[in-house]
Design a protein around this motif. Structure first.
Motif, PDB file in Angstrom:
ATOM      1  N   SER A 185      12.691   7.821   0.447  1.00 41.72           N
ATOM      2  CA  SER A 185      11.414   7.755  -0.259  1.00 41.72           C
ATOM      3  C   SER A 185      10.471   8.811   0.308  1.00 41.72           C
ATOM      4  CB  SER A 185      10.794   6.370  -0.111  1.00 41.72           C
ATOM      5  OG  SER A 185       9.491   6.322  -0.645  1.00 41.72           O
ATOM      6  N   SER A 186       9.577   9.324  -0.514  1.00 41.01           N
ATOM      7  CA  SER A 186       8.662  10.380  -0.079  1.00 41.01           C
ATOM      8  C   SER A 186       7.475   9.843   0.708  1.00 41.01           C
ATOM      9  CB  SER A 186       8.148  11.167  -1.293  1.00 41.01           C
ATOM     10  OG  SER A 186       7.456  10.301  -2.178  1.00 41.01           O
ATOM     11  N   GLU A 187       7.286   8.514   0.735  1.00 41.95           N
ATOM     12  CA  GLU A 187       6.131   7.953   1.420  1.00 41.95           C
ATOM     13  C   GLU A 187       6.469   6.593   2.023  1.00 41.95           C
ATOM     14  OE1 GLU A 187       4.071   6.245  -2.667  1.00 41.95           O
ATOM     15  OE2 GLU A 187       3.446   8.186  -1.864  1.00 41.95           O
ATOM     16  N   ALA A 188       5.823   6.296   3.153  1.00 37.14           N
ATOM     17  CA  ALA A 188       5.999   4.999   3.812  1.00 37.14           C
ATOM     18  C   ALA A 188       4.991   4.014   3.239  1.00 37.14           C
ATOM     19  CB  ALA A 188       5.796   5.148   5.319  1.00 37.14           C
ATOM     20  N   LYS A 189       5.432   2.783   3.003  1.00 34.80           N
ATOM     21  CA  LYS A 189       4.575   1.781   2.362  1.00 34.80           C
ATOM     22  C   LYS A 189       4.632   0.463   3.114  1.00 34.80           C
ATOM     23  CE  LYS A 189       6.870   2.390  -1.420  1.00 34.80           C
ATOM     24  NZ  LYS A 189       7.406   2.235  -2.780  1.00 34.80           N
ATOM     25  N   LEU A 190       3.520  -0.253   3.067  1.00 36.93           N
ATOM     26  CA  LEU A 190       3.434  -1.617   3.576  1.00 36.93           C
ATOM     27  C   LEU A 190       2.581  -2.429   2.619  1.00 36.93           C
ATOM     28  CD1 LEU A 190       2.829  -1.009   7.409  1.00 36.93           C
ATOM     29  CD2 LEU A 190       4.804  -2.193   6.409  1.00 36.93           C
ATOM     30  N   ILE A 215       0.987   7.652  10.602  1.00 40.99           N
ATOM     31  CA  ILE A 215       2.388   7.775  11.006  1.00 40.99           C
ATOM     32  C   ILE A 215       2.510   8.681  12.232  1.00 40.99           C
ATOM     33  CG2 ILE A 215       4.660   8.617  10.301  1.00 40.99           C
ATOM     34  CD1 ILE A 215       3.890   7.842   7.422  1.00 40.99           C
ATOM     35  N   LYS A 216       1.783   9.798  12.224  1.00 45.47           N
ATOM     36  CA  LYS A 216       1.820  10.709  13.379  1.00 45.47           C
ATOM     37  C   LYS A 216       1.246  10.041  14.626  1.00 45.47           C
ATOM     38  CE  LYS A 216      -0.276  14.253  11.434  1.00 45.47           C
ATOM     39  NZ  LYS A 216      -0.841  15.614  11.294  1.00 45.47           N
ATOM     40  N   ALA A 261       8.125   0.951   8.899  1.00 45.87           N
ATOM     41  CA  ALA A 261       7.924   1.355   7.507  1.00 45.87           C
ATOM     42  C   ALA A 261       8.326   2.812   7.290  1.00 45.87           C
ATOM     43  CB  ALA A 261       6.459   1.153   7.118  1.00 45.87           C
ATOM     44  N   ASN A 262       8.030   3.655   8.258  1.00 50.76           N
ATOM     45  CA  ASN A 262       8.404   5.073   8.146  1.00 50.76           C
ATOM     46  C   ASN A 262       9.917   5.232   8.201  1.00 50.76           C
ATOM     47  OD1 ASN A 262       7.676   7.924   8.047  1.00 50.76           O
ATOM     48  ND2 ASN A 262       8.437   8.023  10.147  1.00 50.76           N
ATOM     49  N   ALA A 263      10.563   4.483   9.100  1.00 50.82           N
ATOM     50  CA  ALA A 263      12.028   4.535   9.181  1.00 50.82           C
ATOM     51  C   ALA A 263      12.655   4.054   7.871  1.00 50.82           C
ATOM     52  CB  ALA A 263      12.515   3.684  10.350  1.00 50.82           C
TER      53      ALA A 263
END
Length: 455
Positions: free
Chosen positions: A342-347, A357-358, A333-335
């Motif tokens: 996009s400014s944010e990862a989403k699921l 994410i970290k 999702a982060n990739a």
């Protein structure tokens, strides 16, 4: 049992001695059970020869059992007596449920009061989102575990009784049901003439192979996912985002390898056996460790695919180990968010917190470095191929138990290294790091930010 949890605020009082954090309780709890199991397996009554098994080997076996891995240096059926096998299956059950869950079960049976500290500890152990309802959830986990294991044993019993007689067949059904549900991979089907066979004799038996598969899947999807299914039934939209991610990722990790294995592996099997074998070999890297085929006969591509699946492992809050399906999903999702700018990862229409994410990136890096680094060391020390060594280290750190046959001949240093990888894979890399490092007080100051080019 009462535990003192550390305070992490600036106003926290200073305490003397070592703070007993949840991470340290979990780590030392697993370590204590492993040591106790190793000592019990050293007893002469544990081995069929009546001799004391070397400590390094009993430590390796106990670590593999408690960490629900399945890597072994002795064939479980031919080396260990009924006493030894009972010790192993109890270690597997404790390791699968978790030391904290078992401790709470004992407290609940003894009608002891479960305080806030114990509830906090249980929340950390099963990755629950909140403390509220944790005792109810624990009771649900225990009842569900024993019921599912009983059903699995009942389904497999006729096949084992037919081949091994009533008493031995029943014992085999119970042993393999617990081993499969806990994602352990230990078997007691070996004979003096055919050791380390796993369940290869049942490749075409759907009652054994499919039952083991579904036990592995149910145990590996996580206890919170169980709770979602119980509460919301088949209404997928109402599930927690985590449960949606786990179910979807697990489905894809089962489907895609099954298709590959069916078309490019096991060509000598009949159509039915080929389908069963393909699905089984896609399921067992969920951190179970059973196999119904000779893995050394697979192509290197197939072996590498298995190694990747082993590294990913199962899902959080269940009986499985490994990097976890949610870690993979968060990384993907982060990739995707980077690719889409996009400014944010989403699921599933939910934003993923930056901390998740970290943590996912850290865990993925940790597992890859440990797997590859350990494989380089083992391939040099043992003079085996790099693929064999990677397969072994991925199996250990992913707490799977599959092997290409090099485990029994390993030197002591390699056994110690693999034991450490199994322990880390089951307890969790971040859990061990957080347990080892001192508690850091919260701070509101930030260093100046400066850009750095990556990629």
């Amino acid at each position: 049992m009462m535990f003192s949890l550390p305070e992490e605020t600036e106003t926290a009082p200073k305490k003397k001695g070592i703070l007993i954090t949840p991470f340290r309780v979990i780590m030392f709890g697993f370590a204590g059970i492993i040591l106790l199991g190793a000592l019990l397996l050293m007893l002469p009554i544990a081995s069929r020869s009546g001799e004391v098994t070397p400590f390094i080997d009993t430590l390796f076996t106990a670590t593999s059992a408690v960490c629900v891995t399945g890597l072994i240096v002795y064939d479980t059926a031919t080396h260990w007596t009924l006493f030894g096998q009972t010790v192993i299956i109890l270690l597997i059950q404790i390791g699968g449920l978790g030391v904290v869950t078992v401790a709470l079960m004992i407290a609940m049976i003894g009608k002891k009061r479960i305080g806030l500290r114990e509830r906090n500890l249980m929340q950390e152990a099963i990755a629950a989102p909140k403390v509220g309802g944790i005792v109810r959830l624990t009771g649900f986990i225990l009842r569900g575990t024993f019921l599912i294991e009983l059903i699995g044993a009942v389904i497999m019993a006729p096949s084992f009784i037919k081949d091994h007689g009533l008493i031995q067949g029943l014992w085999m059904a119970v042993f393999h049901s617990i081993s499969a549900f806990c994602n352990a991979g230990f078997d007691i089907l070996g004979t003096p003439d055919a050791q380390f066979v796993s369940v290869t004799d049942y490749v075409g038996d759907p009652f054994v192979s499919l039952t083991i598969c579904f036990l592995i899947i149910i145990g590996g999807i996580g206890f919170l996912t169980w709770d979602d299914i119980k509460v919301n039934k088949l209404n997928f939209k109402k599930y927690r985002m985590q449960s949606k991610v786990i179910i979807t990722t697990t489905f894809l990790l089962l489907l895609i390898p099954t298709v590959y294995f069916f078309f490019w592996e096991f060509e000598d099997f009949s159509l039915g056996e080929r389908l069963l074998a393909s699905f089984f070999q896609s399921t067992t890297p969920r951190t179970a460790g059973f196999n119904t085929v000779d893995l050394t006969a697979m192509t290197q591509t197939g072996q590498v695919i298995l190694a990747i699946l082993m590294l990913i492992g199962g899902s959080p809050g269940g009986t499985a180990g490994g990097m976890k399906t949610t870690t993979l999903a968060v990384m993907v999702a982060n990739a995707r968010s980077v690719f889409m700018r996009s400014s944010e990862a989403k699921l599933f229409q939910r934003r993923i917190p930056d901390d998740a994410i970290k943590n996912a990136a850290t865990i993925a890096m940790m597992y890859i470095v440990l797997c590859v680094g350990s494989a380089l060391f083992i391939s040099r020390v043992e003079s085996c191929t790099f693929v064999e060594a990677v397969f072994e280290t991925a199996s250990a750190v992913g707490t799977v138990g599959l092997t290409l046959g090099i485990t029994p001949g390993l030197h002591a240093v390699s056994k110690i290294l693999l034991s450490a990888l199994m322990f880390l894979g089951r307890v969790g890399g971040l859990t061990i790091i957080f347990a080892a490092l001192p508690v850091v007080k919260n701070t509101f100051s930030k260093l100046p930010q400066e850009k750095i080019a990556v990629g």
